[in-house]
Design a protein around this motif. Structure first.
Motif, PDB file in Angstrom:
ATOM      1  N   ARG A   5       0.837  -1.206   0.000  1.00 50.24           N
ATOM      2  CA  ARG A   5       0.000   0.000   0.000  1.00 50.24           C
ATOM      3  C   ARG A   5       0.871   1.254   0.000  1.00 50.24           C
ATOM      4  N   CYS A   8       0.524   5.798   4.576  1.00 51.77           N
ATOM      5  CA  CYS A   8       0.206   5.509   5.966  1.00 51.77           C
ATOM      6  C   CYS A   8      -1.284   5.730   6.166  1.00 51.77           C
ATOM      7  N   ALA A  22       8.057   1.453   6.324  1.00 52.08           N
ATOM      8  CA  ALA A  22       6.644   1.107   6.430  1.00 52.08           C
ATOM      9  C   ALA A  22       6.490  -0.070   7.391  1.00 52.08           C
ATOM     10  N   ILE A  24       3.541  -3.028   8.791  1.00 54.83           N
ATOM     11  CA  ILE A  24       2.276  -3.669   8.451  1.00 54.83           C
ATOM     12  C   ILE A  24       1.887  -4.690   9.519  1.00 54.83           C
ATOM     13  N   GLU A  28      -2.208  -6.438   6.460  1.00 57.12           N
ATOM     14  CA  GLU A  28      -1.538  -5.463   5.611  1.00 57.12           C
ATOM     15  C   GLU A  28      -1.967  -4.019   5.859  1.00 57.12           C
ATOM     16  N   THR A  30      -1.250  -0.541   6.915  1.00 58.64           N
ATOM     17  CA  THR A  30       0.076   0.023   6.680  1.00 58.64           C
ATOM     18  C   THR A  30       0.231   1.376   7.364  1.00 58.64           C
ATOM     19  N   ARG A  53       7.744  -3.684   6.987  1.00 58.49           N
ATOM     20  CA  ARG A  53       7.355  -4.202   5.680  1.00 58.49           C
ATOM     21  C   ARG A  53       8.613  -4.300   4.832  1.00 58.49           C
TER      22      ARG A  53
END
Length: 74
Positions: A5, A8, A22, A24, A28, A30, A53
């Motif tokens: 993705r 945020c 990032a 997660i 997922e 994010t 991530r």
């Protein structure tokens, strides 16, 4: 395969798929590093743990592009 993705969900910061920073959960959701810290590394949506991530680079990113659907509710 991760959806990767682009932003945020909490603050809207851009999170490029080929860079770190990032976080997660297993669904997922994010978040950027700052928001993940403020959330004590727990997803506000499911309560799950927020983890780094991995980045997607090179041919993998070209063959499997990241999502362009933004999740931040502006």
């Amino acid at each position: 395969m991760l959806e990767m993705r682009p932003d945020c969900e909490r603050c809207g910061m851009d999170l490029p798929p080929n860079q770190g920073g990032a976080f997660i959960c297993s669904f997922e959701c994010t978040f950027c590093a700052e928001c993940a810290d403020e959330l004590d590394e727990h997803c506000p949506n499911c309560g799950g743990e927020l983890l780094d991530r991995p980045a997607r680079v090179g041919k993998a990113l070209k063959d499997h592009p990241a999502s362009t659907t933004r999740r931040h509710a502006a």
